[in-house]
Design an enzyme around this catalytic site. Structure first.
Site, PDB file in Angstrom:
ATOM      1  N   ARG A 100       2.821  -4.388  -2.862  1.00  0.00           N
ATOM      2  CA  ARG A 100       2.618  -3.183  -2.190  1.00  0.00           C
ATOM      3  C   ARG A 100       2.616  -3.221  -0.778  1.00  0.00           C
ATOM      4  NH1 ARG A 100      -3.546  -1.529  -2.958  1.00  0.00           N
ATOM      5  NH2 ARG A 100      -4.548  -3.487  -3.035  1.00  0.00           N
ATOM      6  N   ASP A 120       2.238   0.638  -8.774  1.00  0.00           N
ATOM      7  CA  ASP A 120       2.887   1.700  -8.102  1.00  0.00           C
ATOM      8  C   ASP A 120       3.243   1.389  -6.607  1.00  0.00           C
ATOM      9  OD1 ASP A 120       0.437   1.733  -6.956  1.00  0.00           O
ATOM     10  OD2 ASP A 120      -0.172   3.782  -7.566  1.00  0.00           O
ATOM     11  N   GLY A 121       2.796   0.036  -6.062  1.00  0.00           N
ATOM     12  CA  GLY A 121       3.114  -0.116  -4.747  1.00  0.00           C
ATOM     13  C   GLY A 121       2.444   0.527  -3.733  1.00  0.00           C
ATOM     14  N   ARG A 156      -0.192 -17.935   2.704  1.00  0.00           N
ATOM     15  CA  ARG A 156      -1.252 -18.204   1.871  1.00  0.00           C
ATOM     16  C   ARG A 156      -1.099 -19.568   1.210  1.00  0.00           C
ATOM     17  NH1 ARG A 156      -2.404 -12.508   0.129  1.00  0.00           N
ATOM     18  NH2 ARG A 156      -1.146 -11.284   1.362  1.00  0.00           N
ATOM     19  N   ASP A 205      -4.255 -17.105  -3.671  1.00  0.00           N
ATOM     20  CA  ASP A 205      -3.348 -16.329  -3.021  1.00  0.00           C
ATOM     21  C   ASP A 205      -3.966 -15.307  -1.755  1.00  0.00           C
ATOM     22  OD1 ASP A 205      -4.237 -15.435  -5.749  1.00  0.00           O
ATOM     23  OD2 ASP A 205      -3.559 -13.440  -4.895  1.00  0.00           O
ATOM     24  N   ASP A 248      -7.490 -10.222   2.674  1.00  0.00           N
ATOM     25  CA  ASP A 248      -7.480  -9.577   1.393  1.00  0.00           C
ATOM     26  C   ASP A 248      -8.663  -9.022   1.223  1.00  0.00           C
ATOM     27  OD1 ASP A 248      -4.646  -9.601   1.319  1.00  0.00           O
ATOM     28  OD2 ASP A 248      -4.627 -10.913  -0.524  1.00  0.00           O
TER      29      ASP A 248
HETATM   30  P1  AMP Z   1      -4.973  -8.331  -4.649  1.00  0.00           P
HETATM   31  O1  AMP Z   1      -5.958  -8.088  -5.537  1.00  0.00           O
HETATM   32  O2  AMP Z   1      -4.881  -7.137  -3.565  1.00  0.00           O
HETATM   33  O3  AMP Z   1      -5.055  -9.757  -3.892  1.00  0.00           O
HETATM   34  O4  AMP Z   1      -3.379  -8.334  -5.292  1.00  0.00           O
HETATM   35  C1  AMP Z   1      -3.027  -9.136  -6.227  1.00  0.00           C
HETATM   36  C2  AMP Z   1      -1.544  -8.899  -6.393  1.00  0.00           C
HETATM   37  O5  AMP Z   1      -1.425  -7.650  -7.130  1.00  0.00           O
HETATM   38  C3  AMP Z   1      -0.767  -8.947  -5.126  1.00  0.00           C
HETATM   39  O6  AMP Z   1       0.386  -9.614  -5.621  1.00  0.00           O
HETATM   40  C4  AMP Z   1      -0.468  -7.597  -5.002  1.00  0.00           C
HETATM   41  O7  AMP Z   1       0.525  -7.097  -4.124  1.00  0.00           O
HETATM   42  C5  AMP Z   1      -0.487  -6.930  -6.261  1.00  0.00           C
HETATM   43  N1  AMP Z   1      -0.873  -5.721  -6.322  1.00  0.00           N
HETATM   44  C6  AMP Z   1      -2.169  -4.813  -6.207  1.00  0.00           C
HETATM   45  N2  AMP Z   1      -2.132  -3.647  -6.016  1.00  0.00           N
HETATM   46  C7  AMP Z   1      -0.947  -3.266  -6.517  1.00  0.00           C
HETATM   47  C8  AMP Z   1      -0.102  -2.226  -6.566  1.00  0.00           C
HETATM   48  N3  AMP Z   1      -0.759  -1.010  -6.431  1.00  0.00           N
HETATM   49  N4  AMP Z   1       1.138  -2.032  -6.583  1.00  0.00           N
HETATM   50  C9  AMP Z   1       1.898  -3.455  -7.068  1.00  0.00           C
HETATM   51  N5  AMP Z   1       1.107  -4.506  -6.715  1.00  0.00           N
HETATM   52  C10 AMP Z   1      -0.165  -4.597  -6.423  1.00  0.00           C
HETATM   53 MG    MG Z   2      -4.364 -10.573  -2.529  1.00  0.00          MG
END
Ligand code: AMP
Ligand code: MG
Length: 493
Positions: free
Chosen positions: A100, A132-133, A190, A258, A268
């Site tokens: 996203r 949903d990005g 990362r 990550d 993050d």
């Molecule tokens: P995070 O928990 O923010 O570190 O995200 C973990 C993974 O989930 C990463 O690859 C993010 O890009 C993906 N991600 C988090 N929220 C969304 C979302 N709403 N739509 C698509 N990918 C997401």
């Molecule tokens: Mg992340």
């Protein structure tokens, strides 16, 4: 609504972008335009950061600037991509990537520095999986507040340039306002990026390694074993970073590989929060059921993450696997020593100890033990020690504290300048304020539920000067009263 694919790039506003990452081999990223949104509205703009980046705040605040920050228009030189990466999430390997977010490129500063400009919440990418990005306003404001607080505390961190509303809603447990955060970083490489590259084959891994060294650790390129030096330099930065987190009482909450930047910046901001009462077992994240990422476990987890990083580099470190492992293990062992050294150096400063005495470590350790037993507020207890007059109220009225305090005071009296000078120096390293959970929640509620960003703005102003001892309104420093239910945080999606 303009389609960024077909409209001319914005040439005003000071944008000087170039995307060198997009010159790396294909599997490391996918070219991806931000998805346009229907009605962008500015919420927050970081004027000071804009100026540091050579951007014109006025232009950024204008409709054409907002269009850029919303992904509806592209600034000059941008070449938007979604980065591929993998990662160990709570110990389990997964393929990930920017699901996203898009990286517009690197803003080139006058001194030659390059700063990544990323839109977070900018729509679907090939790595979106079921997502949903998009992002909701609350979590994006939260990242803005905490990352800027970290920066003001002197802790390396990605930063936040702006938050804009998209004019669209996102569906989470409820329907929420969608928002986009513009995040800046030394880079978005990362540990998980290396985990991805290592699975793509030796050429891809080599390309990423060379790029990372050139961008972050150019001195490593000149050494006999650049990959080993990259590991070692990354570990050294993480050791310093983790010591800073621990001293600030910061809990990242989701230290997956990550979410660990090779540059050594905190990255993050999801379920992160600052500890109130001192307790190494403190966990805020609602999904961290086993306390894997508890406050006191963070240095060990950083070492675990660095071991995953080391694994990706083994073939480049030495073509004899056993020798490569030995060399990598040396670095990992050194990480813990570097962490301890960095931790102790700052612990001494936080207690005003200038000269060194054999009993110092015990003095520091006994203070932490007492704080834990007394469930004393971490930030305020240290801040109280910096003040010329110590409060007589709880927990400072405890006999155990008084005994410790007498020892400490005698110790300061033995050194040049005595307690007075020591406390002056302490006030430069011990913050008077941290983003208190209840203040953050209060500010977010006003912004999200009442469309009032005033409390967020006020909070940001206070957090921008965390060493302003004596000058911070009391409400920002108040610890939660005993018996307050444990604060809970959620992954910011
Ligand atoms: P995070 O928990 O923010 O570190 O995200 C973990 C993974 O989930 C990463 O690859 C993010 O890009 C993906 N991600 C988090 N929220 C969304 C979302 N709403 N739509 C698509 N990918 C997401
Ligand atoms: Mg992340």
């Amino acid at each position: 609504m303009k389609n960024p694919a077909t409209s001319d790039p914005e040439t005003s506003g000071g944008w000087q972008l170039e995307n060198t990452y997009a010159r790396l081999p294909a599997p490391l990223f996918t070219r991806q335009l931000p998805e346009p949104v229907s009605a962008p509205q500015p919420v927050l703009l970081n004027t000071a950061l804009a100026e540091e980046l050579g951007l014109d705040p006025e232009a950024l605040n204008s409709p054409s600037g907002t269009a850029i920050l919303a992904g509806n228009a592209l600034p000059r030189g941008s070449d938007p991509i979604a980065q591929a990466y993998a990662g160990h999430q709570f110990g389990h390997f997964t393929m990930l990537g920017d699901g996203r977010a898009v990286l517009l490129g690197e803003q080139k500063l006058a001194d030659g520095t390059r700063i990544d400009i990323q839109l977070k919440g900018s729509g679907h990418t090939p790595y979106s999986r079921q997502g949903d990005g998009r992002a909701a306003l609350g979590p994006m404001l939260r990242e803005y507040i905490i990352s800027e607080a970290m920066h003001a505390l002197g802790i390396p961190s990605t930063r936040s340039l702006a938050v804009v509303l998209t004019g669209e809603t996102v569906l989470r447990e409820t329907v929420l306002d969608g928002a986009i955060l513009t995040r800046t970083a030394d880079s978005h490489i990362r540990v998980g990026t290396f985990e991805f590259a290592a699975r793509c084959g030796p050429d891809i891994l080599q390309a990423l390694t060379d790029y990372t060294i050139a961008r972050h650790f150019p001195n490593c390129a000149e050494t006999a074993n650049p990959a080993l030096e990259l590991l070692s330099a990354t570990a050294a930065r993480q050791a310093r970073l983790l010591a800073q987190w621990i001293h600030a009482g910061f809990i990242h909450g989701v230290m997956n590989t990550d979410n660990m930047a090779v540059s050594g910046e905190t990255i993050d901001y999801g379920p992160c929060a600052f500890m109130d009462a001192y307790d190494p077992e403190t966990v805020f994240s609602s999904i961290d059921h086993h306390g894997r990422y508890a406050y006191g476990r963070q240095p060990g987890i950083a070492q675990w993450n660095l071991a995953r990083f080391a694994e990706t580099l083994l073939t480049l470190i030495d073509n004899r696997p056993e020798t490569a492992i030995e060399k990598a293990e040396d670095v990992l062992k050194r990480f813990m020593e570097q962490y301890q050294t960095a931790w102790l150096a700052t612990a001494r400063k936080r207690l005003g100890l200038t000269a060194s005495e054999p009993e110092d470590e015990a003095l520091i350790g006994d203070f932490l033990t007492w704080m834990r037993e007394a469930a004393a507020d971490y930030t305020n207890t240290f801040a109280a020690l910096c003040a010329d007059e110590l409060p007589e109220s709880a927990p400072f009225d405890q006999a155990a504290f008084k005994t410790w305090h007498a020892r400490w005071f005698a110790r300061l009296t033995r050194q040049t300048g005595g307690p007075q000078t020591a406390r002056q120096k302490m006030r430069r390293v011990v913050p008077a304020v941290i983003p208190r959970n209840q203040k953050v929640e209060e500010a977010l509620n006003a912004a999200v539920n009442d469309n009032d960003s005033g409390p967020v703005q006020s909070l940001l102003k206070v957090l921008a000067h965390p060493f302003n001892h004596g000058g911070i309104p009391k409400e920002y420093c108040t610890a939660p009263p005993p018996g307050t239910p444990t604060y809970r945080t959620f992954c910011g999606t």
